[in-house]
Design a protein around this motif. Structure first.
Motif, short mmCIF file in Angstrom:
data_model
loop_
_atom_site.label_atom_id
_atom_site.label_comp_id
_atom_site.label_asym_id
_atom_site.label_seq_id
_atom_site.Cartn_x
_atom_site.Cartn_y
_atom_site.Cartn_z
N GLY A 273 -40.21 37.55 -13.80
CA GLY A 273 -39.72 37.25 -12.46
C GLY A 273 -39.15 38.44 -11.72
N LYS A 277 -39.36 48.34 -7.18
CA LYS A 277 -39.78 48.94 -5.92
C LYS A 277 -39.98 50.44 -6.07
CE LYS A 277 -37.76 45.51 -2.81
NZ LYS A 277 -36.94 45.29 -1.60
N ASP A 285 -38.17 38.21 -7.84
CA ASP A 285 -39.13 37.67 -6.89
C ASP A 285 -38.60 36.36 -6.31
OD1 ASP A 285 -39.66 35.59 -8.73
OD2 ASP A 285 -41.43 36.60 -9.53
N ASP A 286 -39.30 35.82 -5.33
CA ASP A 286 -38.80 34.64 -4.62
C ASP A 286 -38.59 33.45 -5.55
OD1 ASP A 286 -38.77 36.05 -2.28
OD2 ASP A 286 -40.68 35.27 -1.54
N GLN A 287 -39.52 33.22 -6.47
CA GLN A 287 -39.42 32.07 -7.35
C GLN A 287 -38.22 32.20 -8.29
OE1 GLN A 287 -41.10 29.15 -7.21
NE2 GLN A 287 -39.52 28.54 -8.67
N ARG A 289 -35.55 33.98 -7.73
CA ARG A 289 -34.33 33.87 -6.94
C ARG A 289 -33.97 32.40 -6.70
NH1 ARG A 289 -35.90 36.70 -3.18
NH2 ARG A 289 -35.17 38.71 -3.96
N LYS A 290 -34.98 31.56 -6.47
CA LYS A 290 -34.72 30.13 -6.30
C LYS A 290 -34.19 29.52 -7.59
CE LYS A 290 -38.29 29.45 -2.75
NZ LYS A 290 -39.62 28.83 -2.45
N THR A 291 -34.76 29.91 -8.72
CA THR A 291 -34.29 29.43 -10.02
C THR A 291 -32.85 29.86 -10.25
OG1 THR A 291 -36.53 29.51 -10.95
CG2 THR A 291 -34.69 29.50 -12.51
#
Length: 343
Positions: A273, A277, A285-287, A289-291
Motif C-alpha cells: 500500500g 516518490k 496510496d489512496d486505498q 489511506r482509507k484503511t
C-alpha cells in the motif's frame, strides 16, 4: 452522547439539537434520543453536519453556554457565542503564562513528563505482553533510562534543559521501536525517526498519525476557548499550532505510536500500500489511506477510563478532556495541569 465536566458531547454525526423549554433535546430522525437541562451545562460540542436549531443557539448565547461545531472527523468548524464572557479572560491568562518563564516551564514540564511516562509504558507493556519474543533486558534497560529522565524533567529549571531532556528521551525510546515490530519484519523496518519527508513505511504512518492527532488536539483547544497557536513547550512560530503540539507530546506514544504498531503487527497494513516518490518520500496510496483512517476512527471509539478523572470515555475524547483540564488550571481551579499518564 456523553457528559464530561459539565460539557455535553454529541458524537453521532446524524443527530440534531433543539430546544424544549429549558432543555437541550437530541433528535435522530425526528425521534428524541436524549435530553439534558441547560442549567447543568457549560458547553455543548457536536460532531457532524446535521446542526442545531436557531432557538437553541440563541438560548446558549444568552446563557453563556458555548456551542461548538466539529465535523465528523473532529476538525473545528465554528463556535456560537453571545457576549464575550470567559474565553477572553482565559486566553489572556494563557498569553501571560506563555511569557512567564517559571509558569510556562511548569506546564511544559508536565507535558513532557506525560510523553516520557507514556513512552516508558509502551516499552514496559511490550515486554509484559511479548516476553518470549523480545529482548526483555535490553528494553527494560531503556525503560530505566526513561525513568531517570522523568526525575530529571521534574527537577529541571530551564526551557533549554527541558528541550535537551526531551530529545534524549525520544532518542532512547525510538532506539528500540524497531524491536516492537513483531510481524512483517522484512517489510517494515524502523532505523530512526525521519520526516519532511518520511523515507520509510513506518515513519510515513507515524507522521500521518501525528498529523491526525494534532488536528484533534487543535480542535479540542479551540473548543474550550484556548489559542492552539500559543504554547508553553513549543514556542511561538508563525503558522505553527504550538499548544496543540504541546498536547500531542503527552498523547503521541499511547494514541499514535501504539496504533501504528498495532496496524503492522495485526497485518492491517502491508507494504504493497506504499509508494516512493522521486524525492524519496514514502507515502500511502489512496486505498491504504482509507484503511488507515477507518482503523483510526475505530480506535477513537474504544472506551477507556481516564486516569485522572476516573471517568469512562472514548479515546477520541481524551484530547478534549486534557484541554478542559488545562483550561481549568489556567483559570486557577487546579494547582497544576495534570498530564495524561496512561496506566
Amino acid at each position: 452522547m456523553k457528559r464530561l465536566l459539565n460539557t455535553l458531547y454529541v458524537t453521532s454525526p446524524n443527530r440534531y439539537l433543539s430546544l424544549d423549554g429549558e432543555n437541550v433535546v437530541v433528535l435522530e430522525k425526528n425521534e428524541e434520543v436524549g435530553r439534558v437541562p441547560l442549567h447543568n451545562l457549560e458547553m455543548i460540542v457536536t460532531f457532524g453536519y446535521t446542526g442545531a436549531s436557531p432557538a437553541l443557539m440563541g438560548a446558549c448565547a444568552s446563557r453563556g453556554i458555548g456551542l461548538v461545531f466539529l465535523n465528523g472527523n473532529g476538525r473545528f468548524l465554528a463556535r456560537v457565542v453571545g457576549e464575550v464572557y470567559g474565553n477572553v479572560t482565559l486566553r489572556k491568562e494563557q498569553y501571560r503564562r506563555s511569557e512567564r518563564h517559571e509558569e510556562s516551564l511548569l506546564i511544559a514540564k508536565n507535558c513532557i513528563a506525560g510523553k516520557v511516562y507514556n513512552s516508558r509504558w509502551i516499552l514496559e507493556r511490550a515486554v509484559r505482553d511479548h516476553a518470549l519474543r523480545l529482548d526483555g533486558e535490553k528494553i527494560r534497560g531503556k525503560s530505566r533510562i526513561l525513568a531517570d529522565a522523568l526525575s530529571n524533567i521534574r527537577s529541571c529549571d530551564s526551557a533549554a534543559t527541558l528541550l535537551g531532556l526531551e530529545g534524549e528521551a525520544a532518542s532512547v525510546y525510538f532506539s528500540v521501536f524497531d524491536d516492537l515490530i513483531l510481524q512483517q519484519k522484512r517489510d517494515f523496518v524502523f532505523s530512526g525517526r525521519n520526516r519532511r519527508p518520511p523515507t520509510d513505511e513506518v515513519n510515513a504512518m507515524l507522521s500521518f498519525s501525528y498529523t491526525l492527532l494534532t488536528s484533534m488536539c487543535s480542535s479540542a483547544l479551540e473548543t474550550v476557548g484556548l489559542d492552539p497557536y500559543v504554547g508553553f513547550f513549543h514556542r511561538d512560530r508563525p503558522g505553527r499550532k504550538s499548544l496543540a503540539l504541546d498536547m500531542v507530546e503527552e498523547l503521541r506514544a499511547v494514541m499514535a505510536d501504539r496504533f501504528v504498531l498495532t496496524l503492522i503487527n495485526k497485518k492491517v497494513v502491508t507494504k504493497d500500500g506504499f509508494c516512493q516518490k522521486e524525492n524519496g518520500a514514502v507515502v500511502m496510496d489512496d486505498q491504504l489511506r482509507k484503511t488507515f483512517l477507518a482503523a483510526w476512527q475505530k480506535k477513537k471509539q474504544e472506551v477507556i477510563t481516564h486516569p485522572f478523572l476516573g471517568e469512562k470515555m472514548e479515546w477520541g475524547m481524551v484530547p478534549f478532556a486534557q484541554a478542559m483540564l488545562l483550561a481549568r488550571h489556567l483559570r486557577g481551579d487546579l494547582d497544576e495541569y495534570p498530564p495524561f499518564f496512561w496506566k
